[in-house]
Design a protein around this motif. Structure first.
Motif, PDB file in Angstrom:
ATOM      1  N   VAL A 170      12.225 -27.628   1.819  1.00 33.56           N
ATOM      2  CA  VAL A 170      11.347 -26.907   0.887  1.00 33.56           C
ATOM      3  C   VAL A 170      11.638 -27.346  -0.543  1.00 33.56           C
ATOM      4  N   LEU A 171      12.907 -27.483  -0.874  1.00 30.24           N
ATOM      5  CA  LEU A 171      13.290 -27.928  -2.212  1.00 30.24           C
ATOM      6  C   LEU A 171      12.755 -29.334  -2.507  1.00 30.24           C
ATOM      7  N   ILE A 172      12.852 -30.248  -1.538  1.00 30.22           N
ATOM      8  CA  ILE A 172      12.317 -31.607  -1.713  1.00 30.22           C
ATOM      9  C   ILE A 172      10.797 -31.564  -1.825  1.00 30.22           C
ATOM     10  N   GLY A 173      10.145 -30.747  -1.017  1.00 29.56           N
ATOM     11  CA  GLY A 173       8.683 -30.622  -1.074  1.00 29.56           C
ATOM     12  C   GLY A 173       8.218 -30.098  -2.419  1.00 29.56           C
ATOM     13  N   VAL A 174       8.862 -29.058  -2.923  1.00 34.14           N
ATOM     14  CA  VAL A 174       8.509 -28.494  -4.232  1.00 34.14           C
ATOM     15  C   VAL A 174       8.761 -29.526  -5.318  1.00 34.14           C
ATOM     16  N   SER A 175       9.853 -30.263  -5.199  1.00 35.53           N
ATOM     17  CA  SER A 175      10.162 -31.307  -6.180  1.00 35.53           C
ATOM     18  C   SER A 175       9.081 -32.385  -6.198  1.00 35.53           C
ATOM     19  N   ILE A 176       8.618 -32.782  -5.031  1.00 35.10           N
ATOM     20  CA  ILE A 176       7.549 -33.797  -4.958  1.00 35.10           C
ATOM     21  C   ILE A 176       6.259 -33.260  -5.558  1.00 35.10           C
ATOM     22  N   VAL A 177       5.900 -32.010  -5.234  1.00 34.67           N
ATOM     23  CA  VAL A 177       4.670 -31.417  -5.784  1.00 34.67           C
ATOM     24  C   VAL A 177       4.753 -31.322  -7.299  1.00 34.67           C
ATOM     25  N   VAL A 178       5.885 -30.886  -7.837  1.00 29.01           N
ATOM     26  CA  VAL A 178       6.054 -30.786  -9.286  1.00 29.01           C
ATOM     27  C   VAL A 178       5.965 -32.169  -9.929  1.00 29.01           C
ATOM     28  N   SER A 179       6.549 -33.169  -9.305  1.00 30.05           N
ATOM     29  CA  SER A 179       6.493 -34.537  -9.834  1.00 30.05           C
ATOM     30  C   SER A 179       5.067 -35.069  -9.859  1.00 30.05           C
ATOM     31  N   VAL A 180       4.308 -34.832  -8.786  1.00 27.23           N
ATOM     32  CA  VAL A 180       2.916 -35.306  -8.724  1.00 27.23           C
ATOM     33  C   VAL A 180       2.064 -34.595  -9.781  1.00 27.23           C
ATOM     34  N   VAL A 181       2.225 -33.278  -9.899  1.00 27.70           N
ATOM     35  CA  VAL A 181       1.470 -32.524 -10.905  1.00 27.70           C
ATOM     36  C   VAL A 181       1.843 -32.997 -12.304  1.00 27.70           C
ATOM     37  N   SER A 182       3.114 -33.226 -12.540  1.00 28.70           N
ATOM     38  CA  SER A 182       3.559 -33.718 -13.845  1.00 28.70           C
ATOM     39  C   SER A 182       2.969 -35.090 -14.147  1.00 28.70           C
TER      40      SER A 182
END
Length: 135
Positions: A16-28
């Motif tokens: 979940v932490l890796i998934g959230v990190s990827i989503v935040v990176s893509v949005v950024s």
């Protein structure tokens, strides 16, 4: 709680932490791209405005085609200049005024005022020529 269950929850938490990190990176990254596009467009618009102002100022200063001819026309019509004494020069100024009016560079009132000045100058020049002939 046994060790396998704790390991299982830790793996899920890490995923979940890796998934959230990827989503935040893509949005950024998408926001950065959008910001770069917007700032590029604004920069180009400002640059285009500056170039347009410089072009208009240059045309006004150096008497280009887009320049307002009010200064040169008022200078050309004041007094009895040698240019105003020729019929072709007067016609070319009248043609220039007509062109400026048709192109929307001067208003109807300004056009009528300048044409009136041209006609008065032309009449004065005709009278001056008649007086010269009589002398």
């Amino acid at each position: 709680m046994d060790g396998t269950k704790a390991l299982y929850y830790a793996a899920i938490g890490l995923a979940v932490l890796i998934g959230v990190s990827i989503v935040v990176s893509v949005v950024s990254a998408l926001l950065s791209l959008a910001w770069a596009i917007v700032s590029g467009i604004v920069t180009l618009a400002v640059l285009a405005g500056v170039v347009y102002v410089l072009y208009k100022a240059g045309a006004w200063l150096f008497g280009g085609d887009d320049a307002d001819y009010s200064a040169s026309d008022s200078l050309g019509t004041s007094g009895s200049s040698s240019v105003a004494s020729t019929g072709n020069a007067t016609e070319s100024r009248q043609d220039r005024l007509r062109r400026q009016y048709v192109e929307g560079q001067i208003s109807e009132a300004e056009f009528e005022r300048r044409i009136g000045e041209e006609l008065e100058t032309e009449e004065r020049d005709d009278i001056d020529r008649e007086l010269e002939r009589e002398r």
